[in-house]
Design a protein around this motif. Sequence first.
Motif, PDB file in Angstrom:
ATOM      1  N   GLY A  55       0.790  -1.221   0.000  1.00  0.00           N
ATOM      2  CA  GLY A  55       0.000   0.000   0.000  1.00  0.00           C
ATOM      3  C   GLY A  55       0.822   1.272   0.000  1.00  0.00           C
ATOM      4  N   TRP A  56       2.024   1.228   0.566  1.00  0.00           N
ATOM      5  CA  TRP A  56       2.880   2.418   0.591  1.00  0.00           C
ATOM      6  C   TRP A  56       3.278   2.834  -0.822  1.00  0.00           C
ATOM      7  N   ASN A  57       3.305   1.876  -1.749  1.00  0.00           N
ATOM      8  CA  ASN A  57       3.677   2.167  -3.135  1.00  0.00           C
ATOM      9  C   ASN A  57       2.479   2.248  -4.074  1.00  0.00           C
ATOM     10  N   VAL A  58       1.354   1.677  -3.679  1.00  0.00           N
ATOM     11  CA  VAL A  58       0.167   1.637  -4.544  1.00  0.00           C
ATOM     12  C   VAL A  58      -0.656   2.914  -4.438  1.00  0.00           C
ATOM     13  N   ASP A  69       6.348   8.320  -0.638  1.00  0.00           N
ATOM     14  CA  ASP A  69       7.024   9.577  -0.974  1.00  0.00           C
ATOM     15  C   ASP A  69       6.481  10.723  -0.136  1.00  0.00           C
ATOM     16  N   VAL A  70       5.168  10.798  -0.010  1.00  0.00           N
ATOM     17  CA  VAL A  70       4.542  11.866   0.770  1.00  0.00           C
ATOM     18  C   VAL A  70       4.978  11.780   2.233  1.00  0.00           C
ATOM     19  N   TYR A  71       5.003  10.560   2.764  1.00  0.00           N
ATOM     20  CA  TYR A  71       5.418  10.352   4.153  1.00  0.00           C
ATOM     21  C   TYR A  71       6.868  10.794   4.355  1.00  0.00           C
ATOM     22  N   ARG A  72       7.765  10.400   3.444  1.00  0.00           N
ATOM     23  CA  ARG A  72       9.186  10.761   3.562  1.00  0.00           C
ATOM     24  C   ARG A  72       9.394  12.274   3.484  1.00  0.00           C
ATOM     25  N   GLU A  73       8.571  12.960   2.703  1.00  0.00           N
ATOM     26  CA  GLU A  73       8.683  14.418   2.593  1.00  0.00           C
ATOM     27  C   GLU A  73       8.323  15.117   3.911  1.00  0.00           C
ATOM     28  N   GLN A  74       7.510  14.454   4.731  1.00  0.00           N
ATOM     29  CA  GLN A  74       7.041  15.090   5.973  1.00  0.00           C
ATOM     30  C   GLN A  74       7.942  14.803   7.160  1.00  0.00           C
ATOM     31  N   ILE A  75       8.864  13.856   7.047  1.00  0.00           N
ATOM     32  CA  ILE A  75       9.741  13.564   8.194  1.00  0.00           C
ATOM     33  C   ILE A  75      11.093  14.197   8.029  1.00  0.00           C
TER      34      ILE A  75
END
Length: 75
Positions: A55-58, A69-75
Amino acid sequence: GVQTCALPICFPVTIPDLVNEYCSMQDDKLMMNSDKTFPSPSSAADFCTGSSVNGWNVWKDNEGKTLADVYREQI
């Protein structure tokens, strides 16, 4: 915002009870009738696709960025 599952839905002939409980066919599309909370992005994606997926990639936003990608941008 509202998340949609843009992947093809490939359930076996016998549709799982969970899908019967939360979904119905509308205009040849499987639509959620009510909210359903999933323990992870992957389990939500599995529900939509009928198979095991990451799900992290889908899941993607309107710009095509994956959830990872969105999660990595926020940390």
